[in-house]
Design a protein around this motif. Sequence first.
Motif, mmCIF file in Angstrom:
data_model
loop_
_atom_site.group_PDB
_atom_site.id
_atom_site.type_symbol
_atom_site.label_atom_id
_atom_site.label_comp_id
_atom_site.label_asym_id
_atom_site.label_seq_id
_atom_site.Cartn_x
_atom_site.Cartn_y
_atom_site.Cartn_z
ATOM 1 N N GLU A 131 51.885 42.683 33.577
ATOM 2 C CA GLU A 131 52.295 41.331 33.404
ATOM 3 C C GLU A 131 51.561 40.425 33.680
ATOM 4 O OE1 GLU A 131 55.527 44.501 34.294
ATOM 5 O OE2 GLU A 131 53.770 43.622 35.781
ATOM 6 N N VAL A 132 50.324 40.851 34.565
ATOM 7 C CA VAL A 132 49.614 39.855 35.017
ATOM 8 C C VAL A 132 48.260 39.527 34.075
ATOM 9 C CG1 VAL A 132 47.934 39.504 36.858
ATOM 10 C CG2 VAL A 132 50.207 40.214 37.526
ATOM 11 N N TYR B 116 29.871 36.324 53.402
ATOM 12 C CA TYR B 116 30.548 35.752 52.352
ATOM 13 C C TYR B 116 31.683 34.707 52.662
ATOM 14 C CZ TYR B 116 33.748 36.240 48.104
ATOM 15 O OH TYR B 116 34.631 36.089 47.222
ATOM 16 N N ALA B 117 31.562 33.606 51.878
ATOM 17 C CA ALA B 117 32.495 32.551 52.117
ATOM 18 C C ALA B 117 33.126 32.421 50.679
ATOM 19 C CB ALA B 117 31.710 31.115 52.343
ATOM 20 N N ASP B 118 34.530 32.010 50.857
ATOM 21 C CA ASP B 118 35.370 31.844 49.680
ATOM 22 C C ASP B 118 36.694 30.879 49.805
ATOM 23 O OD1 ASP B 118 36.822 33.592 50.996
ATOM 24 O OD2 ASP B 118 37.348 34.822 49.360
ATOM 25 N N ASN B 119 37.272 30.533 48.750
ATOM 26 C CA ASN B 119 38.525 29.699 48.908
ATOM 27 C C ASN B 119 39.434 30.507 47.881
ATOM 28 O OD1 ASN B 119 37.664 27.318 50.581
ATOM 29 N ND2 ASN B 119 36.234 27.270 48.795
ATOM 30 N N ILE B 120 40.717 30.650 48.376
ATOM 31 C CA ILE B 120 41.494 31.400 47.569
ATOM 32 C C ILE B 120 43.072 30.359 47.286
ATOM 33 C CG2 ILE B 120 43.210 33.238 47.298
ATOM 34 C CD1 ILE B 120 41.243 35.038 48.683
ATOM 35 N N GLU B 121 43.209 30.140 46.130
ATOM 36 C CA GLU B 121 44.387 29.277 45.973
ATOM 37 C C GLU B 121 45.784 30.190 45.599
ATOM 38 O OE1 GLU B 121 43.205 25.395 44.083
ATOM 39 O OE2 GLU B 121 41.601 26.590 43.560
ATOM 40 N N PHE B 122 46.512 29.940 46.302
ATOM 41 C CA PHE B 122 48.025 30.503 45.742
ATOM 42 C C PHE B 122 48.967 29.561 45.270
ATOM 43 C CE2 PHE B 122 46.303 33.271 49.179
ATOM 44 C CZ PHE B 122 45.987 34.585 48.398
ATOM 45 N N LEU C 263 44.387 34.719 38.485
ATOM 46 C CA LEU C 263 45.485 35.657 38.045
ATOM 47 C C LEU C 263 46.604 34.990 37.684
ATOM 48 C CD1 LEU C 263 44.904 38.052 41.243
ATOM 49 C CD2 LEU C 263 44.123 38.239 38.818
ATOM 50 N N THR C 264 47.412 35.119 36.662
ATOM 51 C CA THR C 264 48.693 34.297 36.122
ATOM 52 C C THR C 264 49.662 35.266 36.019
ATOM 53 O OG1 THR C 264 46.921 32.736 34.882
ATOM 54 C CG2 THR C 264 49.367 32.788 34.508
ATOM 55 N N VAL C 265 50.810 34.949 36.792
ATOM 56 C CA VAL C 265 52.102 35.814 36.593
ATOM 57 C C VAL C 265 52.899 34.789 35.678
ATOM 58 C CG1 VAL C 265 53.994 37.157 37.573
ATOM 59 C CG2 VAL C 265 51.559 36.665 38.768
ATOM 60 N N HIS D 274 35.700 32.300 44.241
ATOM 61 C CA HIS D 274 36.746 31.578 44.543
ATOM 62 C C HIS D 274 37.970 32.271 43.549
ATOM 63 C CE1 HIS D 274 38.434 27.229 44.644
ATOM 64 N NE2 HIS D 274 39.237 27.896 43.849
ATOM 65 N N ILE D 275 38.981 32.470 44.069
ATOM 66 C CA ILE D 275 40.130 33.108 43.332
ATOM 67 C C ILE D 275 41.320 32.142 43.255
ATOM 68 C CG2 ILE D 275 41.994 35.033 43.429
ATOM 69 C CD1 ILE D 275 39.709 36.551 44.707
ATOM 70 N N VAL D 276 41.913 32.176 41.953
ATOM 71 C CA VAL D 276 43.414 31.216 41.896
ATOM 72 C C VAL D 276 44.249 32.334 41.382
ATOM 73 C CG1 VAL D 276 44.288 29.551 40.472
ATOM 74 C CG2 VAL D 276 41.965 29.317 41.236
ATOM 75 N N VAL D 277 45.587 32.411 42.240
ATOM 76 C CA VAL D 277 46.833 32.989 41.844
ATOM 77 C C VAL D 277 47.721 32.073 41.583
ATOM 78 C CG1 VAL D 277 48.240 34.803 42.542
ATOM 79 C CG2 VAL D 277 46.157 34.934 43.212
ATOM 80 N N ARG D 278 48.235 32.313 40.172
ATOM 81 C CA ARG D 278 49.253 31.207 39.724
ATOM 82 C C ARG D 278 50.446 31.993 39.364
ATOM 83 N NH1 ARG D 278 47.828 26.284 38.309
ATOM 84 N NH2 ARG D 278 49.484 26.108 36.604
ATOM 85 N N VAL D 279 51.343 31.588 40.189
ATOM 86 C CA VAL D 279 52.821 32.553 39.920
ATOM 87 C C VAL D 279 53.937 31.466 39.190
ATOM 88 C CG1 VAL D 279 54.859 33.732 40.721
ATOM 89 C CG2 VAL D 279 52.535 33.963 41.661
#
Length: 373
Positions: free
Chosen positions: A63-64, A150-156, A100-102, A127-132
């Motif tokens: 589904e993702v 490693y340096a990163d930002n993750i958005e939920f 990633l989109t749900v 950089h990672i974006v997770v959209r639900v």
Amino acid sequence: MGLNEKPLSTLHEKQSYNLDDFEVPAGREEAWRFTPLSRLKGLHNGTAAASGHVVVDVDAAAEVTVETVGRDDPRVGKAYVPADRVSAQAYNSFEKATVLTVPREAVTSKPTIVTLTGSGDGAAYGHIVVRVEPMAEAVIVLDHKGSAVYADNIEFVVGEGATLKVVSLQDWDDDAVHVSHHHAQLAKDATFRGFVVTLGGDLVRLSPSVSYTAPGGDADLLGVYFADAGQHLEHRLLVDHSTPNCKSNVDYRGALQGQDAHAVWIGDVIIRVEAEGTDTYELNRNLILTDGARADSVPNLEILTGEVAGAGHASASGRLDDEHIFYLQARGIPYDEARRLVIRGFLGQLIEKIQIEEIRERVLTALEAELAR
């Protein structure tokens, strides 16, 4: 975008996408006083050569939707603005982001596993974006392994009435350095369950944060860590209650053993004037197993309104309880086994809350390996 006009709080003074808005840390700043800057390998001052690699591999539920996008994608950086120099460096240095989109009302059929594998001597940025989307439900696992700087930002981004459960596992090689910001933005009646497990790496500094855009948001932030000799494991949490009638619960537990094992936990909860009806609690507990290990634990609760449903915090660091060990030995259990049982009980109360059996068993196995050292 420049500095926000409104400071986050007295503890978090600025946010900006612009690297130049942040001075190079000297180690005296409140945000950096516990972090050994010399071990960041240049992530904090821009001297790290961007020659390393972290490969992102996604085993997604059907589904993702998984996309690799450029820096100009409007979904990138929409929910989170960097709040320190390393975060801003990561934001300005990544080349491609994973989104990633749900979709709306979808309930994912299995956890989506995101494996991040490091290699190379230089630094890497991500950089990672997770959209639900509204009314959807999903489980995401972030599995970090290999050797990396490693340096990163993750958005939920959790939509109205949606539920997102995240397990972030730091299982790096012994020489890895990882500095990361995880930000969850909750819409009306959204639910976020975040679980951090930090075991590997030379230096790991994670900064999970939560913000709310409408009433009814509910965040649960749990964490387990085990620091061995020489390891520096740092967790800096921020829950920003800026809307009425939202909830948050924080519970982090760690164990430390060996010379110069160092754990840092900073828990900042802000309840703004407009956030009436907030219900929040934060807890950190550390079990120091040997001489030479050190735990710093600083809970901060900034309350700007008197109309709250509940607000509290607690912190405790100490050694194994001799009475518990004696109780088990009196029943014929050898000392080493009694010690393991007490530690497993201390951390296991949280580990059992990992709902993914494969990950839960992996963490328990890793804990056994740590205790056997």
